[in-house]
Design an enzyme around this catalytic site. Structure first.
Site, mmCIF file in Angstrom:
data_model
loop_
_atom_site.group_PDB
_atom_site.id
_atom_site.type_symbol
_atom_site.label_atom_id
_atom_site.label_comp_id
_atom_site.label_asym_id
_atom_site.label_seq_id
_atom_site.Cartn_x
_atom_site.Cartn_y
_atom_site.Cartn_z
ATOM 1 N N ALA A 2 55.934 34.922 35.899
ATOM 2 C CA ALA A 2 56.558 33.761 35.266
ATOM 3 C C ALA A 2 55.540 32.712 34.838
ATOM 4 O O ALA A 2 55.846 31.847 34.021
ATOM 5 C CB ALA A 2 57.576 33.144 36.226
ATOM 6 N N HIS A 3 54.320 32.784 35.364
ATOM 7 C CA HIS A 3 53.314 31.778 34.992
ATOM 8 C C HIS A 3 52.983 31.848 33.504
ATOM 9 O O HIS A 3 52.462 30.908 32.942
ATOM 10 C CB HIS A 3 52.033 31.974 35.809
ATOM 11 C CG HIS A 3 51.272 33.204 35.425
ATOM 12 N ND1 HIS A 3 51.601 34.462 35.903
ATOM 13 C CD2 HIS A 3 50.226 33.389 34.588
ATOM 14 C CE1 HIS A 3 50.782 35.350 35.384
ATOM 15 N NE2 HIS A 3 49.938 34.735 34.579
ATOM 16 N N TYR A 44 56.971 32.294 45.232
ATOM 17 C CA TYR A 44 55.847 33.085 45.692
ATOM 18 C C TYR A 44 54.647 33.010 44.737
ATOM 19 O O TYR A 44 54.089 34.032 44.346
ATOM 20 C CB TYR A 44 56.271 34.537 45.944
ATOM 21 C CG TYR A 44 55.449 35.135 47.063
ATOM 22 C CD1 TYR A 44 54.229 34.556 47.430
ATOM 23 C CD2 TYR A 44 55.885 36.240 47.786
ATOM 24 C CE1 TYR A 44 53.468 35.047 48.449
ATOM 25 C CE2 TYR A 44 55.119 36.761 48.811
ATOM 26 C CZ TYR A 44 53.909 36.152 49.143
ATOM 27 O OH TYR A 44 53.145 36.653 50.162
ATOM 28 N N GLN A 51 42.576 35.347 35.215
ATOM 29 C CA GLN A 51 43.439 35.358 36.397
ATOM 30 C C GLN A 51 42.635 34.889 37.594
ATOM 31 O O GLN A 51 41.791 34.007 37.426
ATOM 32 C CB GLN A 51 44.040 36.753 36.655
ATOM 33 C CG GLN A 51 45.519 36.838 36.301
ATOM 34 C CD GLN A 51 46.440 36.115 37.305
ATOM 35 O OE1 GLN A 51 46.021 35.563 38.322
ATOM 36 N NE2 GLN A 51 47.722 36.068 36.961
ATOM 37 N N GLY A 101 47.106 32.588 38.944
ATOM 38 C CA GLY A 101 48.505 32.929 39.142
ATOM 39 C C GLY A 101 49.500 31.916 38.614
ATOM 40 O O GLY A 101 50.652 32.257 38.370
ATOM 41 N N CYS A 108 41.225 41.430 55.548
ATOM 42 C CA CYS A 108 41.502 40.885 56.870
ATOM 43 C C CYS A 108 41.442 39.370 56.792
ATOM 44 O O CYS A 108 40.415 38.818 56.415
ATOM 45 C CB CYS A 108 40.435 41.323 57.868
ATOM 46 S SG CYS A 108 41.012 42.550 59.008
ATOM 47 N N GLY A 138 51.028 44.336 39.631
ATOM 48 C CA GLY A 138 49.827 44.501 40.445
ATOM 49 C C GLY A 138 49.927 43.822 41.793
ATOM 50 O O GLY A 138 49.534 44.384 42.819
HETATM 51 N N1 LIG Z 1 51.489 34.556 45.848
HETATM 52 C C1 LIG Z 1 50.358 35.063 45.555
HETATM 53 O O1 LIG Z 1 49.475 35.128 46.372
HETATM 54 C C2 LIG Z 1 50.140 35.618 44.243
HETATM 55 C C3 LIG Z 1 49.022 36.379 44.089
HETATM 56 C C4 LIG Z 1 48.793 36.927 42.857
HETATM 57 C C5 LIG Z 1 49.660 36.725 41.836
HETATM 58 N N2 LIG Z 1 50.744 35.931 41.997
HETATM 59 C C6 LIG Z 1 51.650 35.692 40.883
HETATM 60 O O2 LIG Z 1 52.711 36.606 40.984
HETATM 61 C C7 LIG Z 1 53.084 37.034 39.685
HETATM 62 C C8 LIG Z 1 52.994 38.535 39.572
HETATM 63 O O3 LIG Z 1 51.644 38.986 39.589
HETATM 64 P P1 LIG Z 1 51.331 40.495 39.217
HETATM 65 O O4 LIG Z 1 49.858 40.673 39.359
HETATM 66 O O5 LIG Z 1 52.238 41.384 39.964
HETATM 67 O O6 LIG Z 1 51.694 40.465 37.664
HETATM 68 P P2 LIG Z 1 51.971 41.696 36.661
HETATM 69 O O7 LIG Z 1 51.972 41.092 35.316
HETATM 70 O O8 LIG Z 1 51.063 42.833 36.978
HETATM 71 O O9 LIG Z 1 53.443 42.143 37.061
HETATM 72 C C9 LIG Z 1 54.582 41.367 36.765
HETATM 73 C C10 LIG Z 1 55.767 42.296 36.760
HETATM 74 O O10 LIG Z 1 56.961 41.553 36.565
HETATM 75 C C11 LIG Z 1 57.814 42.299 35.692
HETATM 76 N N3 LIG Z 1 58.743 41.330 35.093
HETATM 77 C C12 LIG Z 1 58.462 40.319 34.225
HETATM 78 N N4 LIG Z 1 59.538 39.617 33.945
HETATM 79 C C13 LIG Z 1 60.549 40.168 34.657
HETATM 80 C C14 LIG Z 1 61.921 39.830 34.810
HETATM 81 N N5 LIG Z 1 62.459 38.766 34.198
HETATM 82 N N6 LIG Z 1 62.672 40.604 35.634
HETATM 83 C C15 LIG Z 1 62.132 41.669 36.279
HETATM 84 N N7 LIG Z 1 60.846 42.027 36.166
HETATM 85 C C16 LIG Z 1 60.051 41.262 35.361
HETATM 86 C C17 LIG Z 1 56.868 42.939 34.724
HETATM 87 O O11 LIG Z 1 57.441 44.076 34.130
HETATM 88 C C18 LIG Z 1 55.697 43.319 35.630
HETATM 89 O O12 LIG Z 1 55.805 44.583 36.175
HETATM 90 C C19 LIG Z 1 52.163 36.339 38.724
HETATM 91 O O13 LIG Z 1 52.745 35.145 38.234
HETATM 92 C C20 LIG Z 1 51.009 36.035 39.565
HETATM 93 O O14 LIG Z 1 50.253 34.988 39.033
HETATM 94 C C21 LIG Z 1 51.023 35.404 43.192
#
Ligand SMILES: NC(=O)c1ccc[n+]([C@@H]2O[C@H](COP(=O)([O-])OP(=O)(O)OC[C@H]3O[C@@H](n4cnc5c(N)ncnc54)[C@H](O)[C@@H]3O)[C@@H](O)[C@H]2O)c1
Ligand SMILES: NC(=O)c1ccc[n+]([C@@H]2O[C@H](COP(=O)([O-])OP(=O)(O)OC[C@H]3O[C@@H](n4cnc5c(N)ncnc54)[C@H](O)[C@@H]3O)[C@@H](O)[C@H]2O)c1
Lengths: 562, 562
Positions: free
Chosen positions: B261-262, B317, B123, B494, B406, B171
């Site tokens: 979704a990744h 996002y 990750q 991500g 920060c 997370g």
């Molecule tokens: N924008 C950013 O800065 C940023 C930062 C980190 C991660 N991300 C991306 O955001 C996403 C989430 O990261 P994370 O650390 O929370 O991941 P994670 O795997 O800890 O959590 C994902 C959550 O989504 C839920 N989920 C999966 N499919 C679902 C659906 N169809 N409907 C409802 N809930 C569903 C899962 O149960 C889980 O709780 C990842 O793709 C990650 O790469 C974005």
């Protein structure tokens, strides 16, 4: 633009020898005796460039002239993009060339960016300013053919009496005829560009030119029958040559190829055109060019496979012609002949051995001859190495800055690796004034622990980790941590965009304690990466090497201790 | 395996604080309060792991405990593979995770290797030991929503009275409800895994749980009408939620998503299954799982697009849901809504701003509060920052080692960047004993100059260089040259394998002069890469930033001087 080559001598333009070495190596890369098309900044290997544009080149030169002893210059695909304060033990130049995010990591996207001037092909040693002309590859080609002879003709005197057929007499491929004759064999090499054949003849790498295949075969057979080393450049397309040989019923002992097949647009020439006609077609209608080029390549591979069926020893010589034909022409049998690394080179990589090399910044051949003596003094028991040094002194003419290549590895004595021992000795000779100016030590990107390249250096790894690119990245970071003076990371190189990731380093031996410290570390960590990478993949030679030379392999060490 | 989290306090197990910091950060990553599935070494973001296996973890711990002050440990995809002598100013740990050669740089090949235990998904901050739980992302999410509100509702008090609909309370995604309420808005977040909702409620990130959508919408509308911040976790599939909202004729003000979704196999949940059923299906029949998952994703994106058509502000996002649906379901319109970086974050990157963060190795919250004061003292004029610190102290509960994030950038005062000034101040406080133990400073991989990610951080760059990966490689090498204590390079993160390349660094502030030297350099070069990368791409904010703060941009400087 006319270009003169590297400044030489003992006076410097820069603030220190580390920066001066970078400047001279960059310029040496573009020396008309070294580079293939210096006026276009093309060094070798299709479009491998030293800088992105003349504007970028001029700016790099200005930057190097002013760079302080605790500053670091950043070069991104041949263009200087930043300069930051670091420290004395850090690199003076960091280089990243041609790298693309995986999904976009292909020629198509690359060429789009290149057309807009936003990226540059670094090949292996072109963009990292470590190219030293055909002399750089000669030992590798010599070692490969020697290994082939040992394996297939154990009772023969090398390749004596054997005929090797190949293609491509460019920057790298041009080493083939000489490497064959150094192994006492006979070589026929096809080359579409007549000037390239003339150039190899001028520099003594090749002996005869013809455009008649029957003549070439007759002369080759005669020489082979007499056990005489001989080399012939035949002016024709390599694919056509193989087809005609098959028609004539001629089967050589060995068949391989070093045309620039890794790049179907700017490297390889389709059959049915002169070089001028093909260059015109490329300009006018690149799509047709690519289609024709790939069609010729397919015939080329079919020719190799058919000769193999009829008894020739066939191997791919690192230009990815198999991968190209498999990908673009769906020829499933393309990989039915092996690459040269798994076939002949990997056992050397397991010992951290690879194409270590150095150049005399003075420009004085006597400095290299002094290092030749140092090699012999340091390794009195290595007959092969002595033989190589003698052959090289006799037959390999210097191009640009006088240089030498020696395949050395990790094996330690008093805790110092082969590479470190030699580098420290050269540093002493510089300090003592026995060598007139600093020497820069570097290597090919094709080395034991510096590359991930599934169609070449990491083809058919024992554990299937051919494509894992963590290793070259760790290698670059570690080179940086160990204090190499230039560190570079390139995508592509000999096998084309998206097919490999590899790194390089330079250490400048200016006779100082700092240089000794850097050399001791870099020439331990760098071949050490070769040992641990192959130990991790399960190669016993590497595991034994680690055990005998105290190389830490944490998981293995821990699980054994328990 | 039961796991306890990080050792804390002022006594150390390792030979020095640099190594101890690596050990504590690794363990903090796996703290049950921080990680999503510590028993499987999974930290966050689908399968982002801290180590490849428990055997690898144990070996890393042993190695760190014994690592000398001039040694460097190498970690390859979560496994320790080497240890070499370097020097004091070099990194103590070098990490490369999940990297594959371009042509093989995809989930399919990755999963093949992963199944054989030969690679690990790092990750972004999981494999680089810099994850600090949901508190790590909260400021980024807060800043993004604040920027959105400034742009779309310039006269509104943040998001007051507005309803934001999203998915995923994992997370990272778990930060969304709190970030919305911190901006005074109302949030409805769909999550299929009920435990995750409970967890967000326990830690105060979310206020209410329901599984009835009508109830959720009613409550949200009521709160919005009253201008009250409020957050609701709805226990259902996000794609279903959007479809039902459309049927009911409900259009929120803002729609986005942070499900994983990744990764279509191990991150995203298909509709029509409970979590347990889906987990069983994945085990039994991964192919069907992937097909169903991608089908749900397509409906999900169509839902977002339809809501956008009906007037909602939509943005992706950072989970690559658009790329996934475009690639695998040929939905051409997938990219008809923007990513959050070009929409809201890039102007900050141009100034070298990004999610700078630090953790108190003592485990003592008072140490972080002392750093909070330091932020306020150092930047008396920055109201936003003061407001952020107050909000964070009030509403963001610590998880594992107390930490603070920060967004700071390059802007210099007396030649020191914002990041360097703060780090040097903290280092002094450690030296003076005002902070009880060393503090480790790091950042997200999503930062100004550390990442190439065409579907996220480098989406729609002005000059089209979205996919050029030379930049993160130079960033990692420069971090190493500048003397960061840990340097890492990851593929994927991500947005999934083959879609990005990014780096991280750690500097340990132990109050020493060496730490000050490292901090001054690293926190200049690292945000400096953000400035030069964006200046090179043609962003005026970055070019002005460079001019005003003496950042060298060689080609630009030279061409201007002439
Ligand atoms: N924008 C950013 O800065 C940023 C930062 C980190 C991660 N991300 C991306 O955001 C996403 C989430 O990261 P994370 O650390 O929370 O991941 P994670 O795997 O800890 O959590 C994902 C959550 O989504 C839920 N989920 C999966 N499919 C679902 C659906 N169809 N409907 C409802 N809930 C569903 C899962 O149960 C889980 O709780 C990842 O793709 C990650 O790469 C974005
Ligand atoms: N095995 C190795 O260690 C190694 C090392 C370096 C390069 N290579 C690879 O070998 C190839 C050659 O490298 P180079 O530096 O000599 O390249 P180059 O571009 O300098 O030379 C290639 C030569 O091949 C000729 N050529 C092209 N198509 C031809 C055809 N169909 N028939 C006959 N001649 C043809 C060209 O005229 C040119 O002279 C490249 O693909 C390179 O990547 C392998």
């Amino acid at each position: 633009r006319e270009y003169q080559g590297s400044p030489i001598g003992t006076d410097i333009e820069c603030e220190g020898w580390r920066q001066e070495a970078a400047l001279r190596m960059l310029n040496n890369n573009l020396d008309p005796d070294v580079a293939e098309k210096p006026e276009e900044l093309v060094v070798y290997g299709g479009t491998g460039r030293a800088a992105r544009s003349w504007d970028a080149y001029d700016t790099i030169v200005d930057e190097l002239r002013e760079l302080g002893d605790t500053e670091t210059l950043l070069v991104q695909s041949g263009k200087p993009v930043g300069r930051f304060e670091t420290h004395e033990k850090a690199p003076r130049v960091l280089i990243a060339n041609s790298n693309l995010v995986g999904k976009w990591d292909n020629w198509e996207h690359f060429h789009e960016l290149e057309a807009k001037g936003q990226i540059m092909y670094g090949q292996m040693t072109a963009g990292s300013w470590a190219y030293i002309g055909t002399q750089g590859i000669i030992q590798g080609t010599y070692e490969t053919l020697a290994a082939l002879a040992r394996e297939h003709y154990p009772d023969n005197d090398g390749l004596r009496g054997k005929i090797v057929v190949t293609g491509g007499l460019g920057g790298m491929g041009g080493a083939q005829p000489l490497a064959v004759t150094m192994n006492h064999g006979v070589c026929i090499a096809a080359e579409v560009d007549e000037d390239r054949i003339d150039r190899r003849i001028e520099t003594g790498y090749c002996q005869e030119k013809t455009d008649d295949l029957s003549t070439a075969i007759e002369r080759a057979q005669e020489a082979a029958a007499n056990g005489e080393p001989y080399s012939i450049g035949i002016h024709m397309n390599a694919a056509d040559m193989l087809a005609e040989m098959l028609e004539m019923g001629f089967v050589p002992d060995v068949v391989t190829d070093q045309t620039s097949a890794h790049d179907e647009l700017e490297g390889y020439y389709p059959a049915g055109y002169t070089v001028e006609e093909a260059d015109g077609l490329r300009e006018r209608d690149p799509e047709t060019y690519v289609a024709e080029s790939l069609e010729t390549m397919e015939r080329h591979v079919e020719g190799i496979l058919e000769l193999q069926d009829r008894g020739a020893i066939a191997f791919e010589y690192g230009n990815n012609i198999r991968g190209q034909v498999e990908d673009h022409r769906d020829l499933d049998s393309a990989f039915d002949f092996p690459g040269f690394v798994p076939a002949y080179i990997r056992p050397l990589f397991c010992e951290g051995k690879g194409p270590f090399r150095w150049a005399a910044l003075s420009g004085d051949p006597a400095d290299i001859h002094r290092t030749d003596d140092a090699v012999k003094e340091l390794f009195p028991e290595k007959d092969d190495l002595h033989r190589w040094i003698d052959l090289a002194q006799e037959q390999v003419s210097f191009q640009g800055l006088p240089s030498r290549v020696c395949w050395l590895g990790y094996a330690t004595e008093d805790g110092l690796t082969e590479r470190a021992r030699l580098a420290l000795r050269i540093n002493e000779l510089v300090a003592d004034g026995e060598i007139s100016a600093p020497v820069v030590v570097t290597r090919d990107h094709l080395d034991a622990g510096s590359v991930a390249s599934p169609n070449r250096e990491t083809e058919a790894m024992k554990d299937g980790t051919d494509a894992v690119a963590d290793w070259p990245i760790l290698n670059a970071l570690l080179n940086c941590a160990a204090g190499a003076d230039i560190v570079s990371v390139h995508d592509g190189g000999g096998v084309g965009i998206g097919n490999s990731l590899h790194t390089n380093n330079h250490v400048v031996l200016d006779g100082s304690d700092l240089a000794a410290e850097k050399a001791r570390r870099v020439f331990t960590t760098d071949p050490g990466m070769g040992v641990i990478r192959h130990a991790d993949a399960g190669y016993e030679i590497a595991q034994d090497m680690a055990d005998e030379n105290n190389v830490a392999v944490p998981m293995r060490d821990r699980n054994r201790d328990r």
